[in-house]
Design a protein around this motif. Structure first.
Motif, PDB file in Angstrom:
ATOM      1  N   LYS A 142       5.890   6.429  -3.209  1.00 31.00           N
ATOM      2  CA  LYS A 142       6.621   5.412  -2.467  1.00 31.00           C
ATOM      3  C   LYS A 142       5.619   4.454  -1.822  1.00 31.00           C
ATOM      4  N   TRP A 143       5.823   3.171  -1.961  1.00 31.06           N
ATOM      5  CA  TRP A 143       4.971   2.186  -1.290  1.00 31.06           C
ATOM      6  C   TRP A 143       5.777   1.534  -0.164  1.00 31.06           C
ATOM      7  N   LEU A 144       5.094   0.677   0.601  1.00 34.09           N
ATOM      8  CA  LEU A 144       5.792  -0.005   1.697  1.00 34.09           C
ATOM      9  C   LEU A 144       7.008  -0.744   1.141  1.00 34.09           C
ATOM     10  N   GLU A 145       8.092  -0.689   1.882  1.00 32.77           N
ATOM     11  CA  GLU A 145       9.335  -1.331   1.467  1.00 32.77           C
ATOM     12  C   GLU A 145       9.733  -2.389   2.484  1.00 32.77           C
ATOM     13  N   PRO A 146      10.593  -3.317   2.135  1.00 29.16           N
ATOM     14  CA  PRO A 146      11.254  -3.500   0.837  1.00 29.16           C
ATOM     15  C   PRO A 146      10.317  -4.094  -0.203  1.00 29.16           C
ATOM     16  N   TYR A 147      10.557  -3.733  -1.460  1.00 27.02           N
ATOM     17  CA  TYR A 147       9.752  -4.265  -2.553  1.00 27.02           C
ATOM     18  C   TYR A 147      10.179  -5.710  -2.850  1.00 27.02           C
ATOM     19  N   THR A 148       9.207  -6.520  -3.257  1.00 29.86           N
ATOM     20  CA  THR A 148       9.482  -7.950  -3.441  1.00 29.86           C
ATOM     21  C   THR A 148      10.510  -8.224  -4.540  1.00 29.86           C
ATOM     22  N   GLU A 149      10.247  -7.677  -5.727  1.00 29.46           N
ATOM     23  CA  GLU A 149      11.119  -8.095  -6.844  1.00 29.46           C
ATOM     24  C   GLU A 149      12.582  -7.672  -6.669  1.00 29.46           C
ATOM     25  N   PRO A 150      12.860  -6.418  -6.294  1.00 29.68           N
ATOM     26  CA  PRO A 150      14.268  -6.064  -6.046  1.00 29.68           C
ATOM     27  C   PRO A 150      14.900  -6.918  -4.938  1.00 29.68           C
ATOM     28  N   VAL A 204       0.891  -1.170   0.000  1.00 29.57           N
ATOM     29  CA  VAL A 204       0.000   0.000   0.000  1.00 29.57           C
ATOM     30  C   VAL A 204       0.934   1.226   0.000  1.00 29.57           C
ATOM     31  N   PRO A 205       0.433   2.390  -0.362  1.00 34.37           N
ATOM     32  CA  PRO A 205       1.307   3.569  -0.329  1.00 34.37           C
ATOM     33  C   PRO A 205       1.870   3.778   1.075  1.00 34.37           C
ATOM     34  N   GLN A 206       3.151   4.125   1.129  1.00 38.24           N
ATOM     35  CA  GLN A 206       3.828   4.345   2.408  1.00 38.24           C
ATOM     36  C   GLN A 206       3.091   5.378   3.265  1.00 38.24           C
ATOM     37  N   ARG A 207       2.489   6.340   2.585  1.00 40.37           N
ATOM     38  CA  ARG A 207       1.781   7.423   3.272  1.00 40.37           C
ATOM     39  C   ARG A 207       0.675   6.892   4.186  1.00 40.37           C
ATOM     40  N   THR A 208       0.042   5.776   3.805  1.00 43.17           N
ATOM     41  CA  THR A 208      -1.068   5.260   4.623  1.00 43.17           C
ATOM     42  C   THR A 208      -0.562   4.830   6.004  1.00 43.17           C
TER      43      THR A 208
END
Ligand SMILES: C=CC1=C(C)c2cc3[nH]c(cc4nc(cc5[nH]c(cc1n2)c(C)c5CCC(=O)O)C(CCC(=O)O)=C4C)c(C)c3C=C
Ligand SMILES: [Fe+2]
Ligand SMILES: [Fe+2]
Length: 363
Positions: free
Chosen positions: A256-264, A211-215
């Motif tokens: 920016k969404w919640l991190e870390p992102y899966t694919e990277p 979800v967006p980091q802002r949330t």
């Protein structure tokens, strides 16, 4: 606003309790027009895209709806089954199995499933439950972790429906079950079974929808609940912290969404020399585009192209009997205090007649 006329309640009419099992929704076909209809409804929801309408609608109508549907439809085509979209097929099956489980455990309730976006809509299934005599309805979503973007949006849809109804059934909502013992045990057993067959991976990734980091800054509990699920699942699996990662997938848009992102993360693991990785998606209770295509296809390709040797996707809970039992137990806990059958059954009638006779009452 005019309220639609409704048949008056008849005395002696059987009253039932309904369970509405809700999931996100999916297009009706893997085609650009069907995906466009679905995305239009989904991405117009102010719970999902929390930016002012005046800024968002030009982007939605000018860039996303003209371009994304064809690309997404091609992805849907790779996972589509003869019975339709996996998300809907699994959700329908889960509802049928939940009905069976509740019946076997003595709960006379009517279970229906609905989709927040697309069909069958939440309003149509609430109408159907009401027509079947439901005077109490438990709303249970397929989201273990609470998010304003998903769980609260289901509540909105139910409340919109209630706003158009004269005689509103009693309503209850299950907000979350991210730390439920049955849910975690079902997940752990599924993963252990996979490892008993294929051996343990070098590294285990638990990937949740982002979800967006802002949330998170705005107070959405989703991030914390995903981490709690992951932590507890790792405990069930007896995994040391260095043996697993918690990641977030399905980023949408430029923010920016919640991190870390899966694919990277998968790429970094491969580059670090991790040979085999297993990925599970504990936040998805049914396999869908985001697990079958984004993880099992795109994620696998990214890991192998970066030098990884073996990638295993562990399927979602789907129709796993332990999961259905967990879902049943969650429903039962939330149904407590609600009579699941008001009309007396044969045994009840006989008992009351016998009691009346014993008291000398005339019959
Ligand atoms: C598991 C919980 C989910 C959360 C939280 C969630 C938030 C969220 N999603 C988008 C944008 C998209 N999601 C899409 C697909 C999709 N999302 C979930 C679940 C959650 N979404 C599921 C189960 C699915 C798969 C549906 C299926 O048909 O199989 C899509 C559509 C697919 C595509 O075009 O790529 C979009 C778009 C946002 C913006 C968001 C929170 C802000
Ligand atoms: Fe999503
Ligand atoms: Fe995706």
């Amino acid at each position: 606003m005019p309220f639609a006329p409704e048949p008056a309640f008849q005395h002696g009419q059987p009253q039932t309790t309904g369970v509405l099992y809700c999931n996100l929704g999916t297009p009706d076909a893997p085609t650009a027009p069907a995906v466009r209809r679905y995305l239009k409804e989904f991405l117009s929801d102010p719970r999902v895209v929390e930016i002012p309408r005046a800024a968002w609608l030009p982007i939605l109508y000018g860039a996303i709806l003209p371009l994304r549907p064809a690309k997404s439809a091609a992805k849907y085509a790779t996972i589509w089954t003869k019975d339709g979209s996996p998300l809907k097929v699994w959700t329908a099956k889960q509802a049928t199995l939940l009905q069976g489980w509740l019946g076997e455990h003595g709960h006379r309730v009517k279970v229906r499933y609905a989709m927040r976006y697309g069909s069958p809509s939440i309003a149509s299934q609430l109408d159907a439950l009401k027509a079947e005599g439901a005077t109490r309805i438990l709303v249970l979503s397929a989201y273990p972790q609470y998010s304003g973007t998903t769980t609260a949006s289901v509540v909105d849809a139910v409340n919109d429906w209630a706003g158009r109804v004269r005689s509103i059934p009693e309503l209850r909502f299950v907000n979350r079950y991210h730390d439920d013992r049955g849910y975690l045990a079902a997940l752990a057993a599924r993963i252990q079974r996979h490892w008993a067959e294929h051996g343990q991976p070098d590294h285990f990734v638990m990937s949740f929808h982002g979800v967006p980091q802002r949330t998170l800054q705005l107070g959405d509990p989703y991030h914390c609940e995903c981490h709690k699920t992951a932590r507890m699942l790792a405990t069930w699996l007896q995994l040391e912290p260095e043996r697993y990662s918690v990641t977030f997938q399905s980023r949408f848009g430029k923010a920016k969404w919640l991190e870390p992102y899966t694919e990277p993360t998968l790429v970094a693991l491969a580059r670090k020399g991790v040979r085999r990785v297993d990925v599970a998606c504990p936040g998805f209770t049914a396999d869908c585009l985001e697990t079958l295509e984004e993880i099992a296809q795109e994620g696998r390709d990214a890991f192998l192209q970066a030098g990884g040797k073996s990638f295993e996707f562990i399927p979602c809970l789907n129709d796993d009997p332990a999961w259905i039992a967990a879902l049943g137990a969650i429903a039962v806990r939330h149904l407590q205090g609600w009579p699941t059958e008001q009309a007396p059954d044969k045994a009840g009638l006989a008992a009351s007649k016998a009691a009346a006779l014993a008291m000398g009452a005339e019959r």
